[in-house]
Design a protein around this motif. Structure first.
Motif, PDB file in Angstrom:
ATOM      1  N   MET A  59       0.812  -1.210   0.000  1.00 12.32           N
ATOM      2  CA  MET A  59       0.000   0.000   0.000  1.00 12.32           C
ATOM      3  C   MET A  59       0.853   1.271   0.000  1.00 12.32           C
ATOM      4  O   MET A  59       0.397   2.329  -0.401  1.00 12.32           O
ATOM      5  N   ALA A 103      -3.400  -0.382  -4.901  1.00 13.52           N
ATOM      6  CA  ALA A 103      -3.654  -0.738  -3.500  1.00 13.52           C
ATOM      7  C   ALA A 103      -4.203   0.463  -2.736  1.00 13.52           C
ATOM      8  O   ALA A 103      -5.120   0.330  -1.915  1.00 13.52           O
ATOM      9  N   ILE A 126      -3.181  -7.298  -6.786  1.00 15.91           N
ATOM     10  CA  ILE A 126      -2.401  -6.756  -5.670  1.00 15.91           C
ATOM     11  C   ILE A 126      -1.725  -7.886  -4.902  1.00 15.91           C
ATOM     12  O   ILE A 126      -0.547  -7.799  -4.536  1.00 15.91           O
ATOM     13  N   THR A 143       2.337  -8.671  -4.762  1.00 12.23           N
ATOM     14  CA  THR A 143       3.034  -8.723  -3.474  1.00 12.23           C
ATOM     15  C   THR A 143       3.881  -9.979  -3.370  1.00 12.23           C
ATOM     16  O   THR A 143       5.056  -9.919  -2.977  1.00 12.23           O
TER      17      THR A 143
END
Length: 213
Positions: free
Chosen positions: A76, A82, A204, A208
């Motif tokens: 984020m 995000a 997202i 990651t």
């Protein structure tokens, strides 16, 4: 029926427009509606995403990871999609609990209409990204702090955003069969997000995991 998947995506709206809506938000009302804690004195929300806790300042929307650790990507802080997802929850979301049931993408409202795009964008990306290296996938998930499950050849559950959980299931590929995957969503997602938005959840999450390799 031919739908333009991209035009329905939350990514099609520029971040600046979401930021304007965020700045016009009544933060105390948003906190009551979503259950996201808001510190009126410090003017910041505290929100979780992918097993990490973030502060989001209001109205600036400065994002800070509070529990950053070595080897874990705090998405984020860096990824616009995000940030947008977090803003959208504050703008439109409602606090809700899952019944404990998890849904495939097809089982979500209108999921059949968008499944082909979701399959290519998320399921195949997950399968071919990690289907030949399950040990690496498991090591990353353990590092992230995900909950290990017993489905498929390897599977884990993560809290994507406060009270909303996602399960990632992988089946290994070999010389004869390609790898495959499944992504399941807790049944409270549709109360706050559109089905086509949930491809962003996959994006997202997979981004990651790849950043943590």
């Amino acid at each position: 029926m031919n739908l333009d998947y991209a035009k329905n995506s939350i990514e099609e709206v520029p971040f600046g427009q979401y930021l304007e809506q965020f700045q016009a938000l009544d933060p105390k009302a948003a906190a009551v509606r979503t259950g996201i804690p808001y510190d009126a004195e410090r003017k910041c929300f505290t929100m979780r995403m992918l097993q990490r806790t973030y502060e989001i300042s209001w109205p600036e929307c400065k994002v800070t990871c509070l529990d950053k650790t070595e080897g874990v990507f705090a998405i984020m802080e860096d990824a616009v999609d995000a940030k947008i997802f977090a803003i959208r929850y504050l703008l439109n979301g409602v606090q809700s609990d899952s019944t404990g049931k998890f849904l495939t993408y097809r089982e979500l409202p209108s999921g059949d209409l968008y499944f082909q795009q979701f399959q290519g964008r998320c399921l195949m990306r997950l399968a071919y990204g990690f289907g030949f290296k399950l040990d690496k996938f498991a090591e990353i998930m353990d590092r992230l702090g995900a909950k290990k499950l017993s489905y498929g050849d390897v599977s884990y559950e993560v809290e994507f955003i406060n009270g909303h959980f996602v399960r990632f299931i992988l089946w290994a590929g070999d010389d004869e069969f390609p790898p495959s995957s499944q992504i399941l969503f807790s049944d409270n997602f549709p109360l706050s997000f559109e089905t086509y938005d949930l491809a962003v959840v996959g994006d997202i999450s997979i981004t990651t995991l790849k950043k943590m390799q």
